[in-house]
Design a protein around this motif. Structure first.
Motif, PDB file in Angstrom:
ATOM      1  N   LEU A  87       0.719  -1.302   0.230  1.00 40.62           N
ATOM      2  CA  LEU A  87      -0.021  -0.015   0.072  1.00 40.62           C
ATOM      3  C   LEU A  87       0.929   1.306  -0.095  1.00 40.62           C
ATOM      4  N   GLU A  88       1.870   1.243   0.814  1.00 38.89           N
ATOM      5  CA  GLU A  88       2.673   2.619   0.990  1.00 38.89           C
ATOM      6  C   GLU A  88       3.339   2.608  -0.389  1.00 38.89           C
ATOM      7  N   ARG A  89       3.796   1.537  -1.082  1.00 38.32           N
ATOM      8  CA  ARG A  89       4.650   1.745  -2.399  1.00 38.32           C
ATOM      9  C   ARG A  89       3.664   2.292  -3.444  1.00 38.32           C
ATOM     10  N   GLU A  90       2.314   2.059  -3.355  1.00 35.60           N
ATOM     11  CA  GLU A  90       1.489   2.795  -4.200  1.00 35.60           C
ATOM     12  C   GLU A  90       1.290   4.002  -3.974  1.00 35.60           C
ATOM     13  N   VAL A  91       1.239   4.696  -2.792  1.00 37.47           N
ATOM     14  CA  VAL A  91       1.231   5.940  -2.157  1.00 37.47           C
ATOM     15  C   VAL A  91       2.423   6.590  -2.736  1.00 37.47           C
ATOM     16  N   ILE A  92       3.497   6.097  -2.568  1.00 38.57           N
ATOM     17  CA  ILE A  92       4.985   6.841  -2.895  1.00 38.57           C
ATOM     18  C   ILE A  92       4.897   7.255  -4.533  1.00 38.57           C
ATOM     19  N   GLU A  93       4.520   6.102  -5.076  1.00 42.11           N
ATOM     20  CA  GLU A  93       4.363   6.050  -6.778  1.00 42.11           C
ATOM     21  C   GLU A  93       3.424   7.279  -7.071  1.00 42.11           C
ATOM     22  N   ARG A  94       2.320   7.399  -6.421  1.00 47.11           N
ATOM     23  CA  ARG A  94       1.102   8.349  -6.915  1.00 47.11           C
ATOM     24  C   ARG A  94       1.653   9.606  -6.598  1.00 47.11           C
ATOM     25  N   LEU A  95       2.507   9.911  -5.243  1.00 44.38           N
ATOM     26  CA  LEU A  95       2.759  11.228  -5.023  1.00 44.38           C
ATOM     27  C   LEU A  95       4.034  11.586  -5.900  1.00 44.38           C
ATOM     28  N   CYS A  96       4.926  10.636  -6.248  1.00 41.42           N
ATOM     29  CA  CYS A  96       6.081  11.034  -7.188  1.00 41.42           C
ATOM     30  C   CYS A  96       5.289  11.555  -8.574  1.00 41.42           C
ATOM     31  N   LYS A  97       4.381  11.133  -8.849  1.00 47.57           N
ATOM     32  CA  LYS A  97       3.713  11.693  -9.942  1.00 47.57           C
ATOM     33  C   LYS A  97       2.983  12.787 -10.070  1.00 47.57           C
ATOM     34  N   ARG A  98       2.390  12.785  -8.748  1.00 50.65           N
ATOM     35  CA  ARG A  98       1.599  14.112  -8.768  1.00 50.65           C
ATOM     36  C   ARG A  98       1.243  14.369  -7.341  1.00 50.65           C
ATOM     37  N   MET A  99       1.917  15.561  -6.794  1.00 51.05           N
ATOM     38  CA  MET A  99       1.980  15.980  -5.369  1.00 51.05           C
ATOM     39  C   MET A  99       1.253  17.427  -5.322  1.00 51.05           C
ATOM     40  N   PRO A 100       0.240  17.374  -4.429  1.00 47.23           N
ATOM     41  CA  PRO A 100      -0.475  18.512  -4.138  1.00 47.23           C
ATOM     42  C   PRO A 100       0.467  19.817  -4.173  1.00 47.23           C
ATOM     43  N   ARG A 101      -0.031  20.940  -4.515  1.00 49.34           N
ATOM     44  CA  ARG A 101       0.811  22.173  -4.599  1.00 49.34           C
ATOM     45  C   ARG A 101       1.482  22.421  -3.037  1.00 49.34           C
ATOM     46  N   ASP A 102       0.689  22.062  -2.032  1.00 51.91           N
ATOM     47  CA  ASP A 102       1.141  22.333  -0.601  1.00 51.91           C
ATOM     48  C   ASP A 102       1.746  21.250  -0.036  1.00 51.91           C
ATOM     49  N   GLY A 103       1.688  19.953  -0.728  1.00 51.31           N
ATOM     50  CA  GLY A 103       1.827  18.794  -0.146  1.00 51.31           C
ATOM     51  C   GLY A 103       3.314  18.620   0.916  1.00 51.31           C
ATOM     52  N   ILE A 104       4.373  19.184   0.096  1.00 54.62           N
ATOM     53  CA  ILE A 104       5.762  19.070   0.527  1.00 54.62           C
ATOM     54  C   ILE A 104       5.627  19.914   1.905  1.00 54.62           C
ATOM     55  N   ASP A 105       4.841  21.121   1.842  1.00 51.36           N
ATOM     56  CA  ASP A 105       4.950  21.960   3.118  1.00 51.36           C
ATOM     57  C   ASP A 105       4.169  21.352   4.131  1.00 51.36           C
ATOM     58  N   ALA A 106       3.187  20.547   4.057  1.00 48.93           N
ATOM     59  CA  ALA A 106       2.287  19.954   4.947  1.00 48.93           C
ATOM     60  C   ALA A 106       3.125  18.969   5.549  1.00 48.93           C
ATOM     61  N   LEU A 107       3.924  18.185   4.728  1.00 54.84           N
ATOM     62  CA  LEU A 107       4.736  16.859   5.344  1.00 54.84           C
ATOM     63  C   LEU A 107       5.912  17.720   6.262  1.00 54.84           C
ATOM     64  N   ILE A 108       6.476  18.747   5.634  1.00 49.41           N
ATOM     65  CA  ILE A 108       7.649  19.254   6.417  1.00 49.41           C
ATOM     66  C   ILE A 108       7.092  19.712   7.883  1.00 49.41           C
ATOM     67  N   SER A 109       5.975  20.348   7.666  1.00 52.14           N
ATOM     68  CA  SER A 109       5.066  20.958   8.911  1.00 52.14           C
ATOM     69  C   SER A 109       4.983  19.831   9.909  1.00 52.14           C
ATOM     70  N   HIS A 110       4.526  18.539   9.530  1.00 53.56           N
ATOM     71  CA  HIS A 110       4.198  17.615  10.471  1.00 53.56           C
ATOM     72  C   HIS A 110       5.526  16.940  11.045  1.00 53.56           C
ATOM     73  N   VAL A 111       6.780  16.904  10.177  1.00 54.07           N
ATOM     74  CA  VAL A 111       7.757  16.350  11.051  1.00 54.07           C
ATOM     75  C   VAL A 111       8.469  17.355  12.065  1.00 54.07           C
ATOM     76  N   ARG A 112       8.179  18.667  11.580  1.00 56.44           N
ATOM     77  CA  ARG A 112       8.649  19.515  12.662  1.00 56.44           C
ATOM     78  C   ARG A 112       7.828  19.103  13.875  1.00 56.44           C
ATOM     79  N   GLU A 113       6.655  19.078  13.821  1.00 61.70           N
ATOM     80  CA  GLU A 113       5.599  18.735  14.898  1.00 61.70           C
ATOM     81  C   GLU A 113       6.326  17.274  15.457  1.00 61.70           C
ATOM     82  N   GLU A 114       6.829  16.392  14.793  1.00 65.28           N
ATOM     83  CA  GLU A 114       7.068  14.874  15.331  1.00 65.28           C
ATOM     84  C   GLU A 114       8.650  15.549  16.292  1.00 65.28           C
ATOM     85  N   GLU A 115       9.344  16.479  15.761  1.00 69.48           N
ATOM     86  CA  GLU A 115      10.792  16.740  16.483  1.00 69.48           C
ATOM     87  C   GLU A 115      10.232  17.592  17.823  1.00 69.48           C
TER      88      GLU A 115
END
Length: 229
Positions: A87-115
């Protein structure tokens, strides 16, 4: 009716956090009367919340034995991680082909919260690590993928709570950061490699280990009643 629903929602959210943050271990009994007393609600509201958690696969309800945090088996653990990798391999393939405009920012924000949670030695870091993967699925826009990933991530959390060895949370965050960079570059091969390595590392931490499953549920729920997301 709306009041009952909101009370049930509050119990559901508190219990879910406590389970995913491993405060409530697999096998822990979840008596309706204790939950109702803690939240000052009826047993009906407590039961509704437990039924929702059972639908999520986080709680098991058995006739004449009541509810308890679900107890995954080693056989189920193997199946869960095998499905999760697909399932996660499918997620990765889809996101590499099409990432929402603010997707990377959302992921970075989440990792900062993890930290921040990790630096505060908060059990939230455990839940946030899993929710990073759910966020990845949400960015695909596929409801089915979101539902499936949410289920396997929740089951993975239970598996680690029951069988998991101690690990370095810093390593998990570093891998999340590496994955974000690969996604940013739309590098399917690198992103897939990082994800596979990450999931294998999670799976390798699972081992049989008998643990105490008799905590003071009232004390735990009191902590989670006022806990924020």
């Amino acid at each position: 009716m709306s009041t009952n629903l909101s009370r049930s929602d509050a119990i559901y959210a508190s219990l879910r956090r406590a389970i995913l943050e491993q405060a409530l271990k697999p096998g822990t009994k979840l008596p309706e009367d204790s939950i109702g007393d803690t939240f000052s609600v009826s047993r009906t509201s407590a039961r509704n919340a437990l039924l929702r958690l059972a639908a999520d696969g986080l709680v098991e309800i058995k006739p004449n034995r009541g509810a308890a945090v679900a107890m995954p088996t080693l056989e189920e653990a193997e199946e869960v991680f095998a499905l999760r990798r697909c399932l996660e391999r499918e997620v990765i393939e889809r996101l590499c082909k099409r990432m929402p405009r603010d997707g990377i920012d959302a992921l970075i924000s989440h990792v900062r919260e993890e930290e921040r949670a990790l630096q505060a030695s908060s059990p939230r870091s455990i839940r946030l690590a899993g929710e990073f993967h759910i966020l990845l699925a949400e960015l695909t826009g596929s409801k089915l993928l979101i539902d499936f990933i949410s289920q396997v991530v929740s089951r993975s959390s239970l598996i680690l709570a029951r069988f998991g060895r101690p690990h370095s949370a810093e390593c998990g965050i570093d891998e999340h950061i590496q994955l974000i960079e690969a996604l940013k570059q739309q590098n399917i091969k690198a992103a897939g490699h990082i994800m596979d390595h990450h999931l294998h590392a999670v799976e390798d931490r699972a081992r049989a280990d008998d643990k105490d499953i008799g905590p003071d549920i009232t004390e735990i729920l009191n902590r989670y009643m006022s806990a924020s997301d």
